[in-house]
Scaffold this active site. Structure first.
Site, PDB file in Angstrom:
ATOM      1  CE  LYS A  66      -4.382  -6.421   5.997  1.00  0.00           C
ATOM      2  NZ  LYS A  66      -3.193  -6.325   4.748  1.00  0.00           N
ATOM      3  CG  ASP A 103      -3.778  -5.411   1.203  1.00  0.00           C
ATOM      4  OD1 ASP A 103      -3.689  -4.136   1.692  1.00  0.00           O
ATOM      5  OD2 ASP A 103      -4.074  -6.084   2.047  1.00  0.00           O
TER       6      ASP A 103
END
Ligand code: ATR
Length: 270
Positions: A66, A103
């Site tokens: 990420k 997220d």
């Protein structure tokens, strides 16, 4: 032609994303494939380039890529820039990559819309100050809480994050052992301690009958944090399954322009 999507990570075999996105595609009658693609960190750049060459339209990004992906995309959304992490890549017809991060919005949607947990004017606590915390702090502050406290074993990391996000809202750093004197409405576990079956030495005094507890981790049975919270008297305890589905729905929306209904998938989760 069928459009191709996938999730890249290492390891990736356990990923639930293919099942979720295939159900979204079926529901939205979209002609696409979605696969789990294992890429070891040392091969990230070359394998990403190969995927782009092959014409893939979009990718989700999971552990451990990420942060590294931030330097490999051509353009970043504001929220990905703030988080310093990307979980969604869109690839245009010229092969240019845009990185986004769903997220935070996935978490706030699950909390407020699915679980009915209020965030505005509430006192929030995040346990942990790693990558997962960076991904959720901007979205949580966007809900205008009374305060957002970050507590971490290594307190300097909590202090660094509080400083980094200070301009977005009232965010504070705290040591675990100083938490016992404070009261919170919502506690979010963002440590990775549960992966090794552990619960860090959080003071049990933070658990009150009215506090909501949310673990970003998820498991087929209670996670160690959820078990710990219930043991100390919390009644409103949740795992991160809903966040997983909601962040996926936001990625699907970015790619396909349609936000799938997450309820049918959430109904089948533990
Ligand atoms: P992630 O991307 O999952 O957030 P990370 O960036 O490695 O992973 O961060 C892991 C977080 O879990 C950190 O806040 C870490 O605390 P430290 O910064 O002190 O290392 C926390 N963590 C992991 N294991 C822990 C444990 N046994 N006790 C307390 N905190 C723990």
């Amino acid at each position: 032609m069928t459009d191709r999507y996938g999730v890249i990570g290492h390891p990736i075999a356990h990923s639930k994303s293919p099942v979720i996105h295939r159900q979204f595609a079926e529901q939205a009658r979209q002609d696409l494939t979605y696969d789990a693609i294992d890429i070891a960190p040392e091969h990230l750049t070359t394998e990403l380039n190969a995927l782009i060459e092959s014409g893939v339209k979009g990718l989700n990004v999971t552990v451990p890529h990420k942060n590294a992906i931030v330097d490999l995309v051509d353009d970043l959304s504001k929220r990905a820039k703030l988080a310093g992490a990307v979980n969604t890549i869109s690839i245009n017809s010229k092969g240019a990559l845009r990185g986004d991060n769903t997220d935070g919005v996935g978490l706030t949607r699950d909390l407020t819309e699915n679980l009915g947990i209020k965030l505005a004017r509430r006192q929030l606590l995040i346990l942990g100050a790693g990558g997962a915390t960076c991904g959720i702090v901007p979205a949580l502050l966007g809900e205008r809480p009374e305060g957002l406290t970050i507590a971490n074993r290594t307190s300097e990391k909590a202090e660094d994050l509080a400083e980094r996000f200070a301009e977005l809202g009232p965010v504070y750093a705290c040591r675990f052992d100083a938490l016992a004197d404070l009261e919170f409405d919502l506690i979010i576990n963002a440590t990775s301690a549960g992966l090794s079956g552990k619960v860090p030495p959080f003071p049990a005094a933070i658990i009150t009958p009215d506090v909501a507890c949310y673990d970003l981790s998820y498991s087929m049975s209670d996670t160690p944090f959820c078990h710990w919270a219930r043991k100390h008297g919390a009644a409103d305890v949740h795992q991160g399954w809903g966040m997983l589905v909601e962040q996926a729905a936001e990625s699907f929306l970015i790619w396909r322009g349609v936000r799938p209904d997450t309820a049918p998938i959430r109904a089948h989760l533990p």
